[in-house]
Design an enzyme around this catalytic site. Sequence first.
Site, PDB file in Angstrom:
ATOM      1  N   TYR A  26      21.561 -48.175  -8.410  1.00 35.94           N
ATOM      2  CA  TYR A  26      22.553 -49.077  -7.803  1.00 35.94           C
ATOM      3  C   TYR A  26      22.064 -50.532  -7.880  1.00 35.94           C
ATOM      4  O   TYR A  26      22.789 -51.427  -8.323  1.00 35.94           O
ATOM      5  CB  TYR A  26      22.782 -48.662  -6.353  1.00 35.94           C
TER       6      TYR A  26
ATOM      7  N   SER B 295      26.563 -57.159  -5.064  1.00 34.84           N
ATOM      8  CA  SER B 295      26.057 -56.674  -3.763  1.00 34.84           C
ATOM      9  C   SER B 295      24.829 -57.504  -3.408  1.00 34.84           C
ATOM     10  O   SER B 295      24.180 -58.075  -4.303  1.00 34.84           O
ATOM     11  CB  SER B 295      25.648 -55.202  -3.906  1.00 34.84           C
TER      12      SER B 295
HETATM   13  P1  NAD Z   1      34.601 -47.306  -1.512  1.00 37.55           P
HETATM   14  O1  NAD Z   1      33.864 -46.065  -1.820  1.00 37.55           O
HETATM   15  O2  NAD Z   1      35.623 -47.276  -0.446  1.00 37.55           O
HETATM   16  O3  NAD Z   1      35.315 -47.895  -2.807  1.00 37.55           O
HETATM   17  C1  NAD Z   1      34.944 -47.643  -4.116  1.00 37.55           C
HETATM   18  C2  NAD Z   1      36.201 -47.296  -4.893  1.00 37.55           C
HETATM   19  O4  NAD Z   1      35.868 -47.202  -6.284  1.00 37.55           O
HETATM   20  C3  NAD Z   1      36.822 -45.952  -4.472  1.00 37.55           C
HETATM   21  O5  NAD Z   1      38.200 -46.139  -4.194  1.00 37.55           O
HETATM   22  C4  NAD Z   1      36.630 -45.078  -5.691  1.00 37.55           C
HETATM   23  O6  NAD Z   1      37.675 -44.131  -5.896  1.00 37.55           O
HETATM   24  C5  NAD Z   1      36.613 -46.112  -6.807  1.00 37.55           C
HETATM   25  N1  NAD Z   1      35.980 -45.611  -8.030  1.00 37.55           N
HETATM   26  C6  NAD Z   1      34.815 -44.927  -8.131  1.00 37.55           C
HETATM   27  N2  NAD Z   1      34.598 -44.603  -9.421  1.00 37.55           N
HETATM   28  C7  NAD Z   1      35.649 -45.094 -10.138  1.00 37.55           C
HETATM   29  C8  NAD Z   1      36.000 -45.069 -11.503  1.00 37.55           C
HETATM   30  N3  NAD Z   1      35.221 -44.467 -12.421  1.00 37.55           N
HETATM   31  N4  NAD Z   1      37.155 -45.675 -11.881  1.00 37.55           N
HETATM   32  C9  NAD Z   1      37.953 -46.271 -10.974  1.00 37.55           C
HETATM   33  N5  NAD Z   1      37.673 -46.326  -9.665  1.00 37.55           N
HETATM   34  C10 NAD Z   1      36.529 -45.742  -9.251  1.00 37.55           C
HETATM   35  O7  NAD Z   1      33.479 -48.378  -1.183  1.00 37.55           O
HETATM   36  P2  NAD Z   1      33.565 -49.976  -1.045  1.00 37.55           P
HETATM   37  O8  NAD Z   1      32.549 -50.357  -0.068  1.00 37.55           O
HETATM   38  O9  NAD Z   1      34.955 -50.430  -0.862  1.00 37.55           O
HETATM   39  O10 NAD Z   1      33.031 -50.434  -2.472  1.00 37.55           O
HETATM   40  C11 NAD Z   1      33.707 -51.354  -3.290  1.00 37.55           C
HETATM   41  C12 NAD Z   1      32.692 -52.169  -4.085  1.00 37.55           C
HETATM   42  O11 NAD Z   1      31.943 -52.981  -3.184  1.00 37.55           O
HETATM   43  C13 NAD Z   1      31.674 -51.343  -4.856  1.00 37.55           C
HETATM   44  O12 NAD Z   1      31.425 -51.951  -6.114  1.00 37.55           O
HETATM   45  C14 NAD Z   1      30.433 -51.414  -3.973  1.00 37.55           C
HETATM   46  O13 NAD Z   1      29.236 -51.236  -4.700  1.00 37.55           O
HETATM   47  C15 NAD Z   1      30.575 -52.843  -3.458  1.00 37.55           C
HETATM   48  N6  NAD Z   1      29.803 -53.127  -2.249  1.00 37.55           N
HETATM   49  C16 NAD Z   1      30.101 -52.523  -1.056  1.00 37.55           C
HETATM   50  C17 NAD Z   1      29.347 -52.832   0.062  1.00 37.55           C
HETATM   51  C18 NAD Z   1      29.627 -52.217   1.407  1.00 37.55           C
HETATM   52  O14 NAD Z   1      28.799 -52.371   2.324  1.00 37.55           O
HETATM   53  N7  NAD Z   1      30.744 -51.542   1.608  1.00 37.55           N
HETATM   54  C19 NAD Z   1      28.299 -53.742  -0.031  1.00 37.55           C
HETATM   55  C20 NAD Z   1      28.011 -54.327  -1.252  1.00 37.55           C
HETATM   56  C21 NAD Z   1      28.782 -54.017  -2.352  1.00 37.55           C
END
Ligand code: NAD
Length: 261
Positions: free
Chosen positions: A158, A145
């Site tokens: 985080y 991130s």
């Molecule tokens: P999201 O909440 O849609 O996706 C996260 C997914 O991880 C969900 O489907 C959830 O069920 C799954 N998950 C959570 N705990 C779990 C576990 N113990 N085992 C298996 N699966 C698990 O959010 P997203 O934005 O798609 O996030 C995906 C990744 O991207 C994350 O690592 C997040 O930190 C990173 N990220 C997102 C953003 C953003 O702005 N959306 C920015 C930077 C980083």
Amino acid sequence: MYKDLQGKVAIVTGAATGLGKAIAERLAAEGVKVVVNYHSKNQGVEEMIKDIEEKGGSAAAFQADVTKQEDIKYLVEFASDTFGRLDIMVNNAGIENEVPSADLTLEDWNKVINVNLTGMFLGSREAIKYMLKHDIQGTVINMASVHDRIPWPHFVHYAASKGGVKMLTETLALEYAPKRIRINNISPGAIDTPINAEKFNDPKAKQEVIKLIPMGYIGKPEEIAACAAWLASSESSYVTGITLYADGGMTKYPGFQAGKG
Ligand code: NAD
């Protein structure tokens, strides 16, 4: 399109929603056979698999908790048993919650570190072990991130987890470069996914975020999936240990955009 991805096999963790879903769909569209890992039931994974298959792709779902090493072992075994090998591991699953650091409980700290950092370690380790055993020059992509470098008050667990992921990836990249296993990070900025739903449903809060983005808009999951496809493909064959910031310029000190300071 990346022709060399045709017939490759990938696992994407946390792929029922958001970035994981977009990455799984993009890889499937590239001809990759995709194992869609999901955490909880009823996240719409069956519809997603059906949709991929209707478009001519191959995908299979597997429930696993990325914090459990046995689950990750079974996940890799499932990919191998179902599609015959594993070439691409996308460690994407992640969580966050907002708490002032002085009030953050050890339980909440551990929860976020376990999913975001330990989960990526376990996924990387099992994938690398499999690739070494089967002499596969594969790739691992870890989802960090912008908060692997931008401090984030109220999200100390985080930010610490993502800073850890950055160094996890760089160390593994150095260690396994001689085996031609490439390991890279993607560091998204603010992307429109369920993790941000509450914030982005509030127009004022959304506008505050947009102010931090020099390109002036919230990113789309497909823009992150495009980075993953490139890192998975041989078009990035000489790239290992990088952190690819896909953030509309968020890490470039937007406060200085007007040239003052
Ligand atoms: P999201 O909440 O849609 O996706 C996260 C997914 O991880 C969900 O489907 C959830 O069920 C799954 N998950 C959570 N705990 C779990 C576990 N113990 N085992 C298996 N699966 C698990 O959010 P997203 O934005 O798609 O996030 C995906 C990744 O991207 C994350 O690592 C997040 O930190 C990173 N990220 C997102 C953003 C953003 O702005 N959306 C920015 C930077 C980083």
